[in-house]
Scaffold this active site. Structure first.
Site, PDB file in Angstrom:
ATOM      1  CG  ASP A   1      32.236 -97.060 -12.721  1.00  0.00           C
ATOM      2  OD1 ASP A   1      33.084 -97.446 -13.753  1.00  0.00           O
ATOM      3  OD2 ASP A   1      32.988 -96.321 -11.680  1.00  0.00           O
TER       4      ASP A   1
ATOM      5  CG  PHE B   1      38.107 -96.127  -7.461  1.00  0.00           C
ATOM      6  CD1 PHE B   1      39.933 -95.656  -6.834  1.00  0.00           C
ATOM      7  CD2 PHE B   1      38.559 -96.701  -8.979  1.00  0.00           C
ATOM      8  CE1 PHE B   1      40.369 -95.258  -7.950  1.00  0.00           C
ATOM      9  CE2 PHE B   1      39.968 -96.307  -9.548  1.00  0.00           C
ATOM     10  CZ  PHE B   1      40.702 -95.599  -9.038  1.00  0.00           C
TER      11      PHE B   1
ATOM     12  CE  LYS C   1      40.462-101.202 -13.971  1.00  0.00           C
ATOM     13  NZ  LYS C   1      39.719-100.501 -12.990  1.00  0.00           N
TER      14      LYS C   1
HETATM   15  C1  LIG Z   1      39.291 -98.963 -12.494  1.00  0.00           C
HETATM   16  C2  LIG Z   1      38.492 -98.162 -13.110  1.00  0.00           C
HETATM   17  C3  LIG Z   1      37.811 -96.493 -13.546  1.00  0.00           C
HETATM   18  C4  LIG Z   1      38.788 -95.818 -13.581  1.00  0.00           C
HETATM   19  O1  LIG Z   1      39.359 -96.281 -14.690  1.00  0.00           O
HETATM   20  P1  LIG Z   1      40.728 -95.734 -15.966  1.00  0.00           P
HETATM   21  O2  LIG Z   1      40.869 -96.839 -16.863  1.00  0.00           O
HETATM   22  O3  LIG Z   1      41.683 -96.142 -14.573  1.00  0.00           O
HETATM   23  O4  LIG Z   1      40.776 -94.278 -15.486  1.00  0.00           O
HETATM   24  C5  LIG Z   1      36.663 -96.132 -12.908  1.00  0.00           C
HETATM   25  N1  LIG Z   1      35.719 -96.790 -12.457  1.00  0.00           N
HETATM   26  C6  LIG Z   1      35.568 -97.939 -11.753  1.00  0.00           C
HETATM   27  C7  LIG Z   1      35.029 -98.937 -10.810  1.00  0.00           C
HETATM   28  C8  LIG Z   1      37.061 -98.307 -12.013  1.00  0.00           C
HETATM   29  O5  LIG Z   1      37.195-100.138 -11.650  1.00  0.00           O
END
Ligand SMILES: *Cc1c(COP(=O)(O)O)cnc(C)c1O
Length: 411
Positions: A233, A148, A263
Site C-alpha cells: 500500500d 491504515f 493520493k
Molecule cells: C490515505 C490512505 C489510504 C486511503 O485513501 P483514501 O483516498 O482516503 O481512501 C489508504 N492507504 C494508505 C496508506 C493511506 O495513507
C-alpha cells in the site's frame, strides 16, 4: 433551523463556518482556507500559511501546480466522463504511462485509496483461488498491526485502532494481524490458505513508522517462498514522499507484486487511485467482475497522466532528498527541546511531542496561530509532510516556528 449545542457555543464566524452542517467526523484546526499556490495557502481573512500537511500527501506537487491545472482545464473542455461502457482516449495512455513508471504490465484505475485497497484485496483473493488453488472462500490475507488502509467496512475490519473499528462491525473474515516490522511473526502467520501480505512500506498514519532494515526484503522473501502476493500500500508512501517513486523499491530495495497508489496520483485535484501489477495477477479480472462508475474517467486520467509526468522527473526526487536532510537535521536539533523523538524518511516526519508540554493538538493549534499548518496523529505525534515542491526557506521557516512553539510551551 436549530443548531446543536456545540454550534451555539461557537463565537467567531469561522468557528461557525467550520461547524456548518458537515458530519462531525473530523476536528479541523480553526482555519478556513480559500486559495493556495505551491506550499502556501491563504485563509478567508487573507492570512497566509505554510502547508505542512499537503492533504495527507495528496498534494505532493503542491497547490495549483501549473502542469496539473493546465491538464485539468484542457480535459474539462473536451470530455469528463464516459463510464467504462465506452472507451475514452485518456484511459489507454494513462494506464500505459503509469505502468511504465511503476514497471508493471497492467493498471486497474479506481478513485480513492480505500477503493484501491479493496480492489487489490479482491484481486488477491481471486488470484488465490484461480492461480494458487486455495479452496473457495477460504483465502486469508496477512496485515500489520497499526495499519491504515482507509475507512471502508472491509478495511476497518482489520484495523487495530479501536477508534477506526469500534461500532462498525460485523466485519469480513479472512485477515490475520501480525506486529509491523516483525518478519518472524509474519512468516509464522502465513499458512496454506494465505494468498497475500498487505503492508505499508512506511506506516504513515501510525506516525511515519519506518520498518527495521531488511524488513521489506524479508516480506519479499516470505511471499516468494510461500508463492503468495506481496501487496504494497503505497497510497501515502509512494509518489515521491520518501524521495523515491516507490518506497518498497527505494527504501526496501525489493519489488512488490501489487502496488496500491492514490493520493498524489490525482495531483491534489481529484481522487485518482490505481492497482498496478503484472498481467499474471490483474489478468484474473474479467468483464463484469469488478468496476467503478468514475474509475478511469477521462478527467482523472488526464490529471493522472500529468502527475505521472511530474513524477518521472528525477529533479523532484533529488529535491526531496535535499529537503529531507534539512528536515532531519532541524528536527534533531529539537530533540530534548520539546521533541521526545522523531522518525523521518524523505520529506516526511512523525514528531513525538513531550507530553509535559501538551498534546500534538496543542502544538498544531499553536503552529496554526503562527502560520504553519500541520496535523497531529495518535495524540502526541505531529506529522509533517509538506508539498515536495516547498521552497527551502519555507521549510526552514516552518521548522523554526515549530522550535518557537515548543520553546513557548516550555515557558
Ligand atoms: C490515505 C490512505 C489510504 C486511503 O485513501 P483514501 O483516498 O482516503 O481512501 C489508504 N492507504 C494508505 C496508506 C493511506 O495513507
Amino acid at each position: 433551523m436549530t443548531l446543536t449545542d456545540p454550534l451555539a457555543a461557537t463565537t467567531t464566524w469561522h468557528e461557525q463556518l467550520l461547524a456548518e452542517r458537515s458530519a462531525h467526523n473530523y476536528a479541523p484546526l480553526p482555519v478556513v482556507l480559500t486559495s493556495g499556490s505551491g506550499a502556501r495557502v491563504v485563509d478567508v481573512e487573507g492570512r497566509e500559511y505554510i502547508d505542512c500537511l499537503a492533504g495527507y500527501s495528496a498534494l505532493n506537487f503542491g497547490h495549483g501546480h501549473p502542469a496539473l491545472v493546465a491538464a485539468a482545464h484542457r480535459q474539462l473542455d473536451r470530455l469528463t466522463l464516459t463510464g467504462r461502457a465506452f472507451g475514452n482516449d485518456q484511459l489507454g495512455p494513462f494506464c500505459a504511462e503509469l505502468a511504465a513508471l511503476v514497471g508493471k504490465q497492467m493498471v486497474l484505475p479506481m478513485n480513492t485509496g480505500a477503493e484501491a485497497v479493496e480492489s487489490g484485496l479482491k484481486v488477491a483473493r481471486k488470484w488465490g483461488y484461480e492461480v494458487r488453488g486455495v479452496p473457495h472462500d477460504r483465502a486469508r490475507v496477512v496485515v500489520a498491526a497499526n495499519n491504515f488502509h482507509g475507512r471502508t467496512i472491509g478495511i476497518v475490519g482489520f484495523s487495530t485502532d479501536p477508534e477506526a473499528r469500534n461500532g462498525f462491525g460485523p466485519f469480513a473474515p479472512g485477515f490475520d494481524v501480525v506486529p509491523y516490522g516483525d518478519a518472524d511473526a509474519l512468516r509464522a502467520a502465513v499458512g496454506p490458505e494465505t494468498v497475500a501480505v498487505l503492508v505499508e512500506p512506511v506506516q504513515g498514519e501510525a506516525g511515519v513508522v519506518v520498518p527495521p532494515p531488511g524488513y521489506l526484503a524479508a516480506v519479499r522473501d516470505i511471499c516468494t517462498d510461500a508463492g503468495i502476493l506481496f501487496v504494497a500500500d503505497e497510497v501515502q508512501s509512494g509518489f515521491g514522499r520518501t524521495g523515491h517513486v516507490l518506497a518498497t523499491r527505494g527504501l526496501g530495495g525489493v519489488d512488490a507484486d501489487v502496488y496500491l497508489l492514490g493520493k498524489a496520483l490525482g495531483g491534489g485535484i481529484l481522487p485518482v487511485s490505481a492497482v498496478v501489477a503484472d498481467e499474471a495477477v490483474l489478468g484474473v479480472l474479467r468483464p463484469g467482475q469488478h468496476g467503478s462508475t468514475f474509475g478511469g474517467n477521462p478527467l482523472a486520467c488526464a490529471v493522472g497522466r500529468a502527475a505521472v509526468g511530474l513524477m518521472a522527473e528525477p529533479a523532484l526526487l533529488r529535491q526531496v532528498v535535499t529537503l529531507g536532510e534539512i528536515l532531519r537535521t532541524e528536527l534533531e536539533a529539537l530533540v530534548g527541546r520539546g521533541v521526545v523523538t522523531f522518525r523521518s524518511v524523505g520529506l516526511w516526519a512523525g514528531v513525538d511531542i513531550d507530553p509535559a508540554l501538551g498534546t500534538g493538538r496543542t502544538v498544531c493549534e499553536a503552529l496554526c496561530a503562527r502560520g504553519v499548518l500541520a496535523k497531529e496523529t495518535h495524540g502526541a505525534t505531529v506529522r509533517l509532510s509538506p508539498p515536495l515542491v516547498i521552497a527551502e526557506a519555507d521549510l526552514r521557516h516552518a521548522l523554526a516556528t515549530l522550535g518557537e512553539v515548543l520553546a513557548g510551551l516550555a515557558g
